[in-house]
Scaffold this motif. Structure first.
Motif, PDB file in Angstrom:
ATOM      1  N   PHE A 119       0.846  -1.359  -0.106  1.00 40.64           N
ATOM      2  CA  PHE A 119      -0.056   0.062  -0.017  1.00 40.64           C
ATOM      3  C   PHE A 119       0.951   1.283   0.159  1.00 40.64           C
ATOM      4  CE2 PHE A 119      -3.571  -2.656   2.311  1.00 40.64           C
ATOM      5  CZ  PHE A 119      -4.059  -2.962   0.842  1.00 40.64           C
ATOM      6  N   LEU A 120       1.865   1.338   0.691  1.00 37.16           N
ATOM      7  CA  LEU A 120       2.684   2.444   0.809  1.00 37.16           C
ATOM      8  C   LEU A 120       3.209   2.648  -0.488  1.00 37.16           C
ATOM      9  CD1 LEU A 120       4.620   1.980   4.213  1.00 37.16           C
ATOM     10  CD2 LEU A 120       2.885   3.776   3.472  1.00 37.16           C
ATOM     11  N   GLN A 121       3.973   1.468  -1.348  1.00 40.03           N
ATOM     12  CA  GLN A 121       4.563   1.475  -2.447  1.00 40.03           C
ATOM     13  C   GLN A 121       3.538   2.042  -3.403  1.00 40.03           C
ATOM     14  OE1 GLN A 121       6.362  -2.624  -2.265  1.00 40.03           O
ATOM     15  NE2 GLN A 121       8.039  -1.568  -3.316  1.00 40.03           N
ATOM     16  N   THR A 122       2.477   2.001  -3.328  1.00 36.43           N
ATOM     17  CA  THR A 122       1.390   2.282  -4.430  1.00 36.43           C
ATOM     18  C   THR A 122       0.606   3.431  -4.013  1.00 36.43           C
ATOM     19  OG1 THR A 122      -0.330   0.526  -3.565  1.00 36.43           O
ATOM     20  CG2 THR A 122       1.310  -0.108  -5.422  1.00 36.43           C
ATOM     21  N   GLY A 123       1.314   4.231  -2.975  1.00 34.55           N
ATOM     22  CA  GLY A 123       0.426   5.436  -3.062  1.00 34.55           C
ATOM     23  C   GLY A 123      -0.793   5.312  -1.992  1.00 34.55           C
ATOM     24  N   LYS A 124      -1.018   4.358  -1.106  1.00 33.38           N
ATOM     25  CA  LYS A 124      -2.046   4.418  -0.346  1.00 33.38           C
ATOM     26  C   LYS A 124      -1.968   4.140   1.182  1.00 33.38           C
ATOM     27  CE  LYS A 124      -3.969   1.560  -4.144  1.00 33.38           C
ATOM     28  NZ  LYS A 124      -4.268   0.233  -4.418  1.00 33.38           N
ATOM     29  N   PRO A 125      -1.173   5.166   1.629  1.00 28.40           N
ATOM     30  CA  PRO A 125      -0.833   5.282   3.100  1.00 28.40           C
ATOM     31  C   PRO A 125      -1.887   5.004   4.201  1.00 28.40           C
ATOM     32  CG  PRO A 125      -0.456   7.510   2.193  1.00 28.40           C
ATOM     33  CD  PRO A 125      -1.097   6.546   1.082  1.00 28.40           C
ATOM     34  N   GLU A 126      -3.032   5.530   3.725  1.00 25.88           N
ATOM     35  CA  GLU A 126      -4.328   5.442   4.684  1.00 25.88           C
ATOM     36  C   GLU A 126      -4.495   3.886   4.684  1.00 25.88           C
ATOM     37  OE1 GLU A 126      -5.656   5.450   0.590  1.00 25.88           O
ATOM     38  OE2 GLU A 126      -4.480   6.868   1.597  1.00 25.88           O
ATOM     39  N   LYS A 147       6.118  -3.506  14.267  1.00 25.55           N
ATOM     40  CA  LYS A 147       7.435  -2.241  14.304  1.00 25.55           C
ATOM     41  C   LYS A 147       8.020  -2.069  12.868  1.00 25.55           C
ATOM     42  CE  LYS A 147       8.890  -3.887  18.924  1.00 25.55           C
ATOM     43  NZ  LYS A 147       9.925  -4.568  19.595  1.00 25.55           N
ATOM     44  N   GLU A 148       8.058  -3.226  12.103  1.00 24.57           N
ATOM     45  CA  GLU A 148       8.629  -3.186  10.554  1.00 24.57           C
ATOM     46  C   GLU A 148       7.477  -1.977   9.881  1.00 24.57           C
ATOM     47  OE1 GLU A 148      11.312  -4.319   8.925  1.00 24.57           O
ATOM     48  OE2 GLU A 148      11.930  -4.738  10.769  1.00 24.57           O
ATOM     49  N   LEU A 149       6.133  -2.222   9.829  1.00 29.87           N
ATOM     50  CA  LEU A 149       5.359  -1.469   9.213  1.00 29.87           C
ATOM     51  C   LEU A 149       5.260  -0.239   9.783  1.00 29.87           C
ATOM     52  CD1 LEU A 149       3.483  -1.202   6.801  1.00 29.87           C
ATOM     53  CD2 LEU A 149       1.758  -2.207   8.298  1.00 29.87           C
ATOM     54  N   SER A 150       5.243  -0.264  10.999  1.00 31.88           N
ATOM     55  CA  SER A 150       5.187   1.366  11.573  1.00 31.88           C
ATOM     56  C   SER A 150       6.190   2.020  11.185  1.00 31.88           C
ATOM     57  CB  SER A 150       5.132   0.955  12.984  1.00 31.88           C
ATOM     58  OG  SER A 150       5.212   2.395  13.638  1.00 31.88           O
ATOM     59  N   GLY A 151       7.741   1.546  11.240  1.00 38.00           N
ATOM     60  CA  GLY A 151       8.989   2.157  10.785  1.00 38.00           C
ATOM     61  C   GLY A 151       8.576   2.813   9.557  1.00 38.00           C
ATOM     62  N   LYS A 152       8.285   1.848   8.452  1.00 42.44           N
ATOM     63  CA  LYS A 152       7.901   2.206   6.919  1.00 42.44           C
ATOM     64  C   LYS A 152       6.897   3.300   6.880  1.00 42.44           C
ATOM     65  CE  LYS A 152      10.284  -1.592   5.333  1.00 42.44           C
ATOM     66  NZ  LYS A 152      10.260  -2.935   5.005  1.00 42.44           N
ATOM     67  N   ILE A 153       5.972   3.354   7.606  1.00 44.36           N
ATOM     68  CA  ILE A 153       4.819   4.414   7.492  1.00 44.36           C
ATOM     69  C   ILE A 153       5.566   5.689   7.985  1.00 44.36           C
ATOM     70  CG2 ILE A 153       2.677   5.138   8.626  1.00 44.36           C
ATOM     71  CD1 ILE A 153       1.685   2.318   8.404  1.00 44.36           C
ATOM     72  N   THR A 154       6.354   5.461   9.012  1.00 43.35           N
ATOM     73  CA  THR A 154       6.706   6.962   9.762  1.00 43.35           C
ATOM     74  C   THR A 154       7.941   7.838   8.895  1.00 43.35           C
ATOM     75  OG1 THR A 154       8.233   5.733  11.345  1.00 43.35           O
ATOM     76  CG2 THR A 154       5.896   6.614  11.926  1.00 43.35           C
ATOM     77  N   ASN A 155       8.378   6.819   7.888  1.00 40.79           N
ATOM     78  CA  ASN A 155       9.565   7.175   7.270  1.00 40.79           C
ATOM     79  C   ASN A 155       9.111   8.027   6.077  1.00 40.79           C
ATOM     80  OD1 ASN A 155      11.544   6.529   8.949  1.00 40.79           O
ATOM     81  ND2 ASN A 155      11.970   4.600   7.943  1.00 40.79           N
TER      82      ASN A 155
END
Length: 155
Positions: A119-126, A147-155
């Motif tokens: 979702f992050l890679q395809t522009g769907k952060p929500e 932890k992994e996904l949280s870290g990627k969302i906050t970056n």
């Protein structure tokens, strides 16, 4: 001695082939989160895990597709398939296969994490944040996948 050209690739391919031919099995799947075993409902995932961990995604896809013929309801196999497809940039196929994994097991930690990364890679952060919230419900905020996904969302 310095290795150049195709030699490192050949050595890598030989190492993977030797692993696949070997009866020895390692203890942890690196790319797929905090799995304690390479078995899933009687299906040995060690060969697939090794291919994924060494970046041989095309070979992993072929192996998983063959394994799915015998085990079509295995969420772990769909997760490996989607992960490999995502790494190769086939986002549409990856999205379909993460969905399949989550239809089989709605609490599959790896699929929730990696679908969130897709979702992050395809522009769907929500939508990634929705997966993060689901991970918090399923495993808490201390699990590796959260932890992994949280870290990627906050970056």
């Amino acid at each position: 001695m310095t290795l150049t050209g195709e030699t490192p690739k050949l050595i890598k391919a030989f190492a993977v082939l030797m692993f696949l031919a070997s009866p020895m099995v390692a203890t942890n799947a690196l790319a797929m989160g905090s799995s304690d075993t390479w078995s899933s409902d009687g299906t040995d995932l060690s060969a697939v895990s090794e291919l994924v961990d060494t970046g041989m995604y095309d070979m992993a896809i072929d192996k998983v597709e063959n394994m799915l013929k015998d085990d079509p309801d295995n969420a772990d196999l769909y997760n490996y398939l989607a992960y490999s497809q995502r790494k190769l940039g086939d986002f549409d196929s990856a999205a379909q296969n993460y969905e399949r994994a989550l239809m089989i097991n709605p609490e599959h930690l790896g699929a929730l994490e990696y679908q969130g990364e897709l979702f992050l890679q395809t522009g769907k952060p929500e939508m990634a944040r929705e997966n993060l919230a689901r991970l918090a419900q399923v495993c808490g905020t201390d699990c590796d996948e959260y932890k992994e996904l949280s870290g990627k969302i906050t970056n």
